[in-house]
Enzyme design. Structure first.
Site, PDB file in Angstrom:
ATOM      1  N   TYR A 110       0.875  -1.176   0.000  1.00 20.61           N
ATOM      2  CA  TYR A 110       0.000   0.000   0.000  1.00 20.61           C
ATOM      3  C   TYR A 110       0.911   1.224   0.000  1.00 20.61           C
ATOM      4  CZ  TYR A 110      -4.095   2.643   1.717  1.00 20.61           C
ATOM      5  OH  TYR A 110      -5.117   3.532   1.889  1.00 20.61           O
ATOM      6  N   LYS A 183      -6.040  -1.517  -2.302  1.00 20.43           N
ATOM      7  CA  LYS A 183      -7.094  -1.220  -1.320  1.00 20.43           C
ATOM      8  C   LYS A 183      -7.770  -2.521  -0.872  1.00 20.43           C
ATOM      9  CE  LYS A 183      -7.034   3.306  -1.094  1.00 20.43           C
ATOM     10  NZ  LYS A 183      -7.262   4.290  -0.049  1.00 20.43           N
ATOM     11  N   ALA A 311      -8.066  22.261  -1.845  1.00 18.49           N
ATOM     12  CA  ALA A 311      -9.510  22.042  -1.700  1.00 18.49           C
ATOM     13  C   ALA A 311     -10.031  21.180  -2.838  1.00 18.49           C
ATOM     14  CB  ALA A 311     -10.225  23.388  -1.653  1.00 18.49           C
TER      15      ALA A 311
HETATM   16  N1  LIG Z   1      -4.277  10.506   4.057  1.00 21.62           N
HETATM   17  C1  LIG Z   1      -5.269  10.035   3.351  1.00 21.62           C
HETATM   18  O1  LIG Z   1      -5.982   9.126   3.744  1.00 21.62           O
HETATM   19  C2  LIG Z   1      -5.549  10.624   2.010  1.00 21.62           C
HETATM   20  C3  LIG Z   1      -6.770  10.344   1.399  1.00 21.62           C
HETATM   21  C4  LIG Z   1      -7.054  10.918   0.157  1.00 21.62           C
HETATM   22  C5  LIG Z   1      -6.115  11.720  -0.440  1.00 21.62           C
HETATM   23  N2  LIG Z   1      -4.934  11.944   0.177  1.00 21.62           N
HETATM   24  C6  LIG Z   1      -3.899  12.754  -0.460  1.00 21.62           C
HETATM   25  O2  LIG Z   1      -4.353  14.073  -0.640  1.00 21.62           O
HETATM   26  C7  LIG Z   1      -3.810  14.593  -1.832  1.00 21.62           C
HETATM   27  C8  LIG Z   1      -4.928  15.142  -2.689  1.00 21.62           C
HETATM   28  O3  LIG Z   1      -5.765  14.090  -3.114  1.00 21.62           O
HETATM   29  P1  LIG Z   1      -7.160  14.391  -3.783  1.00 21.62           P
HETATM   30  O4  LIG Z   1      -7.750  13.088  -4.138  1.00 21.62           O
HETATM   31  O5  LIG Z   1      -7.938  15.334  -2.963  1.00 21.62           O
HETATM   32  O6  LIG Z   1      -6.665  15.130  -5.122  1.00 21.62           O
HETATM   33  P2  LIG Z   1      -7.360  16.344  -5.856  1.00 21.62           P
HETATM   34  O7  LIG Z   1      -6.645  16.519  -7.134  1.00 21.62           O
HETATM   35  O8  LIG Z   1      -8.824  16.167  -5.875  1.00 21.62           O
HETATM   36  O9  LIG Z   1      -7.055  17.612  -4.912  1.00 21.62           O
HETATM   37  C9  LIG Z   1      -5.838  18.276  -4.821  1.00 21.62           C
HETATM   38  C10 LIG Z   1      -6.141  19.755  -4.698  1.00 21.62           C
HETATM   39  O10 LIG Z   1      -4.936  20.452  -4.417  1.00 21.62           O
HETATM   40  C11 LIG Z   1      -4.913  21.597  -5.221  1.00 21.62           C
HETATM   41  N3  LIG Z   1      -3.566  22.098  -5.440  1.00 21.62           N
HETATM   42  C12 LIG Z   1      -2.624  21.655  -6.307  1.00 21.62           C
HETATM   43  N4  LIG Z   1      -1.539  22.438  -6.275  1.00 21.62           N
HETATM   44  C13 LIG Z   1      -1.791  23.405  -5.376  1.00 21.62           C
HETATM   45  C14 LIG Z   1      -1.049  24.522  -4.914  1.00 21.62           C
HETATM   46  N5  LIG Z   1       0.160  24.781  -5.399  1.00 21.62           N
HETATM   47  N6  LIG Z   1      -1.612  25.277  -3.971  1.00 21.62           N
HETATM   48  C15 LIG Z   1      -2.823  25.013  -3.481  1.00 21.62           C
HETATM   49  N7  LIG Z   1      -3.575  23.983  -3.889  1.00 21.62           N
HETATM   50  C16 LIG Z   1      -3.064  23.186  -4.834  1.00 21.62           C
HETATM   51  C17 LIG Z   1      -5.583  21.170  -6.516  1.00 21.62           C
HETATM   52  O11 LIG Z   1      -6.039  22.264  -7.277  1.00 21.62           O
HETATM   53  C18 LIG Z   1      -6.725  20.322  -5.983  1.00 21.62           C
HETATM   54  O12 LIG Z   1      -7.877  21.075  -5.714  1.00 21.62           O
HETATM   55  C19 LIG Z   1      -3.035  13.455  -2.472  1.00 21.62           C
HETATM   56  O13 LIG Z   1      -1.677  13.560  -2.164  1.00 21.62           O
HETATM   57  C20 LIG Z   1      -3.603  12.230  -1.845  1.00 21.62           C
HETATM   58  O14 LIG Z   1      -2.669  11.175  -1.766  1.00 21.62           O
HETATM   59  C21 LIG Z   1      -4.629  11.425   1.386  1.00 21.62           C
HETATM   60  O1  LIG Z   2      -4.608   5.347  -0.871  1.00 25.02           O
HETATM   61  C1  LIG Z   2      -4.180   5.930   0.116  1.00 25.02           C
HETATM   62  O2  LIG Z   2      -3.156   5.571   0.693  1.00 25.02           O
HETATM   63  C2  LIG Z   2      -4.899   7.078   0.736  1.00 25.02           C
HETATM   64  C3  LIG Z   2      -5.750   7.839  -0.192  1.00 25.02           C
HETATM   65  O3  LIG Z   2      -6.827   7.109  -0.664  1.00 25.02           O
HETATM   66  C4  LIG Z   2      -5.011   8.553  -1.263  1.00 25.02           C
HETATM   67  O4  LIG Z   2      -5.549   8.633  -2.370  1.00 25.02           O
HETATM   68  O5  LIG Z   2      -3.933   9.046  -0.998  1.00 25.02           O
HETATM   69 MG   LIG Z   3      -7.196   7.423  -2.713  1.00 19.42          MG
END
Ligand SMILES: NC(=O)c1ccc[n+]([C@@H]2O[C@H](COP(=O)([O-])OP(=O)(O)OC[C@H]3O[C@@H](n4cnc5c(N)ncnc54)[C@H](O)[C@@H]3O)[C@@H](O)[C@H]2O)c1
Ligand SMILES: O=C(O)C[C@H](O)C(=O)O
Ligand SMILES: [Mg+2]
Length: 568
Positions: A110, A183, A311
């Site tokens: 993962y 997953k 966001a």
């Molecule tokens: N910890 C967790 O469980 C978890 C879960 C889901 C996503 N994530 C992480 O969160 C991140 C985003 O995932 P997502 O699915 O929301 O992607 P997404 O593309 O939907 O969202 C990312 C957002 O960040 C913005 N962004 C990009 N560059 C930027 C900048 N320079 N300044 C400000 N904003 C900026 C984008 O415009 C977008 O709105 C990824 O790294 C993903 O791995 C973590």
């Molecule tokens: O897949 C993960 O590890 C967490 C989340 O779903 C992501 O997209 O980053």
């Molecule tokens: Mg994910």
């Protein structure tokens, strides 16, 4: 035997697997294959006598050997490939090894190594796993699922991705099946979801990744991403077919782009049993970490001031659940919303911006407020932190090092225990490393990350960094939904899951983790499952009677043990 069972090669009766397969065919069926652990009688019955060496070994013997082989792999990527091959060869052995070494191997199957494996998918490709649906052939969706040979009652869970936003690494086309497979491996290792009753799905709608389009080895459709009506019709055909063929299955959406993820969820969430893990699973695990942090800080949910950097799908999903938690703590919805500031590429989101995505709109700030804050340029994260004086800072931006020392120190000037969650995956995308955050806040920061990180020692205190990854949440949610045979996945079920996770944490020791440790994933998942199943029942969404949810959850958990195999 039904036609379906014939195609499937085996079925389960009284705790034994019964199979029509013989000889090499048995060894080629990963959920049947026990290799040197087949008994003499099984070997005779199944036509394996000449095909295996003499020794009859136990599962423990086999785990010992593959653990050694695992350690012979020189890199994490090759360890990941090794585990994938093991899974394709002997699934019980794979899950026993993974379960026994969860802390060590979770980062390999993962986050973060799965990201590397997805990038390298077409190069490391060995054999297929799951169902590959192509936008070129929407009429073949039903046939594609039927090729699995599974009957209507045989599937509990389907994880699908169109791979537009894999983790924080963007568009990886057909390689995105890797996130569905990863997953699902976590569902089984963490919550005992039966690996024979799940399907990973690739929704191949093309890719905008030029490197893939120009890679001769790329295994996916070689055209740009299809959007608009054709995309929507394809998703619709997938949902219609999956729910028709497998009416009991939960549909999990993973790693869609921001323009599709929320739209798809809104379209189906009131009609079928479904959820989006990036929005809702993430929102709930971040809520759990927040509930713990607020307890340590000695404040209340309703008093938080929250800045969300990035966001998108995850960021706004988190905003929604934190807002709802503030409402449960007594605020009006509007007042709760006003305690949240969202910052994206264009800076602070304000209500004069015309290009906001519909799901961002509720969080747009009044332009007048922003005007006062404007520095010489736009209103970036630094200005927002200085003016909003947040108690919480959340990163879901994929922008490495966005949480700078100056920004973090500014935040820490205004709040006793700054709550800071840099959640972007994988490691090279994280907004700040916990060791820096703890140093910059003089040990006052309450930190949680998306990637796994080792504990940090600062001025004699060791800080355990809880992993606010949706992996702590979605497996138990799925198991709870399966046990309750939930009709829908409600907001209440996510809130119940978050509270169940937070309830497992004891935060009285300085430096204690805000979330349970990954070693306890099975216990966490079972606890979440019970809370989710009970909540489903309370909301009249459960279709199965829940007499003893604790026992029902235990009984439903698949165990990685060899079953007797009989010829049938
Ligand atoms: N910890 C967790 O469980 C978890 C879960 C889901 C996503 N994530 C992480 O969160 C991140 C985003 O995932 P997502 O699915 O929301 O992607 P997404 O593309 O939907 O969202 C990312 C957002 O960040 C913005 N962004 C990009 N560059 C930027 C900048 N320079 N300044 C400000 N904003 C900026 C984008 O415009 C977008 O709105 C990824 O790294 C993903 O791995 C973590
Ligand atoms: O897949 C993960 O590890 C967490 C989340 O779903 C992501 O997209 O980053
Ligand atoms: Mg994910």
């Amino acid at each position: 035997m039904t036609a379906v069972a014939a195609k499937r090669r085996f079925w389960v009766e009284d705790g034994s697997s019964v199979t029509s397969a013989r000889g090499v065919e048995v060894l080629d069926t990963p959920l049947l294959n026990k290799n040197t652990a087949f008994t003499r009688q099984e070997r005779a019955e199944l036509g394996l006598e000449g095909l295996l060496p003499a020794a009859v070994q136990t599962l423990e013997d086999r785990v010992r050997r593959v653990y050694e082989q695992y350690h012979e792999q020189p890199t994490d990527l090759l360890k990941n490939v090794f585990l994938a091959m093991l899974q394709d060869n002997d699934e019980v052995l794979f899950y026993r090894l993974l379960t026994e070494h969860l802390r060590e191997m979770l980062p390999v199957v993962y986050d973060p190594t799965v990201g590397e494996a997805i990038k390298r998918y077409s190069h490391e490709y060995r054999r297929p796993r799951g169902v590959y649906l192509s936008i070129a052939e929407p009429d073949r969706i039903e046939a594609a699922f039927q090729d699995l040979g599974l009957g209507a009652g045989d599937v509990d869970l389907i994880v699908a991705s169109d791979a537009e936003e894999i983790l924080g690494i963007g568009d990886w086309g057909a390689g995105g099946i890797g996130i569905a497979v990863g997953k699902l491996a976590v569902y089984t290792a963490a919550a005992g979801i039966d690996p024979g009753r799940v399907i990973p799905v690739s929704l191949d709608v093309g890719t905008n990744n030029e490197a893939l389009l120009n890679d001769p080895d790329y295994v996916g459709n070689r055209h740009s991403r299809v959007r608009g009506q054709r995309y929507d019709d394809f998703i619709d055909a997938y949902v219609r077919t999956a729910t028709k063929l497998f009416p009991g299955a939960l549909l999990h959406w993973e790693d869609f782009g921001p323009s599709n993820g929320r739209r798809i969820l809104e379209r189906y969430r009131d009609r079928i049993c479904t959820f989006n893990d990036d929005m809702q699973g993430t929102g709930a695990i971040v809520l759990a970490a927040t509930l713990s942090a607020v307890r340590v800080a000695g404040t209340r949910m309703r008093d938080q001031r929250i800045v969300i950097f990035g966001a998108g799908t995850a960021g706004v999903g988190i905003a929604d659940q934190l807002r709802d938690a503030m409402v449960r703590d007594g605020l009006e919805r509007g007042d709760a919303t006003r305690r949240i500031w969202c910052v994206d590429r264009q800076g602070l989101l304000t209500d004069d911006m015309t290009a906001l995505r519909d799901f961002q709109n509720p969080y747009a700030r009044p332009t007048a407020e922003a005007r006062e804050w404007a520095g010489t340029g736009g209103i970036g994260l630094a200005e927002v932190v200085a003016n909003a004086q947040p108690t919480m800072l959340i990163g879901t931006s994929t922008v490495h090092r966005a949480f700078t020392e100056a920004i973090v120190k500014e935040m820490a000037r205004h709040v006793d225990r700054p709550i800071i969650f840099p959640l972007s995956n994988p490691t090279e995308r994280i907004e700040a490393m916990p060791s820096d955050l703890i140093a910059w806040t003089g040990g006052r920061g309450l930190i949680s990350t998306g990637i796994p990180v080792p504990p940090v020692t600062y001025e004699g205190v060791t800080y355990a960094i809880g992993q606010a990854n949706n992996a702590l949440l979605y497996p138990g949610l799925g198991l709870g939904a399966v046990v309750a045979r939930a009709k829908r996945i409600s907001d209440g079920m996510f809130a119940a899951a978050a509270e169940a996770v937070a309830g497992l944490v004891s935060v009285s020791t300085p430096g204690a983790s805000l979330l349970p440790q990954v070693e306890n994933l099975r216990q966490v998942s079972a606890t979440v499952a019970v809370a989710v199943a009970k909540q489903a029942a309370a909301e009249h969404l459960a279709q199965a009677p829940l007499k003893d949810p604790v026992q029902q959850v235990q009984d439903a958990m698949w165990q990685p043990e060899y079953r007797p195999v009989r010829a049938g």
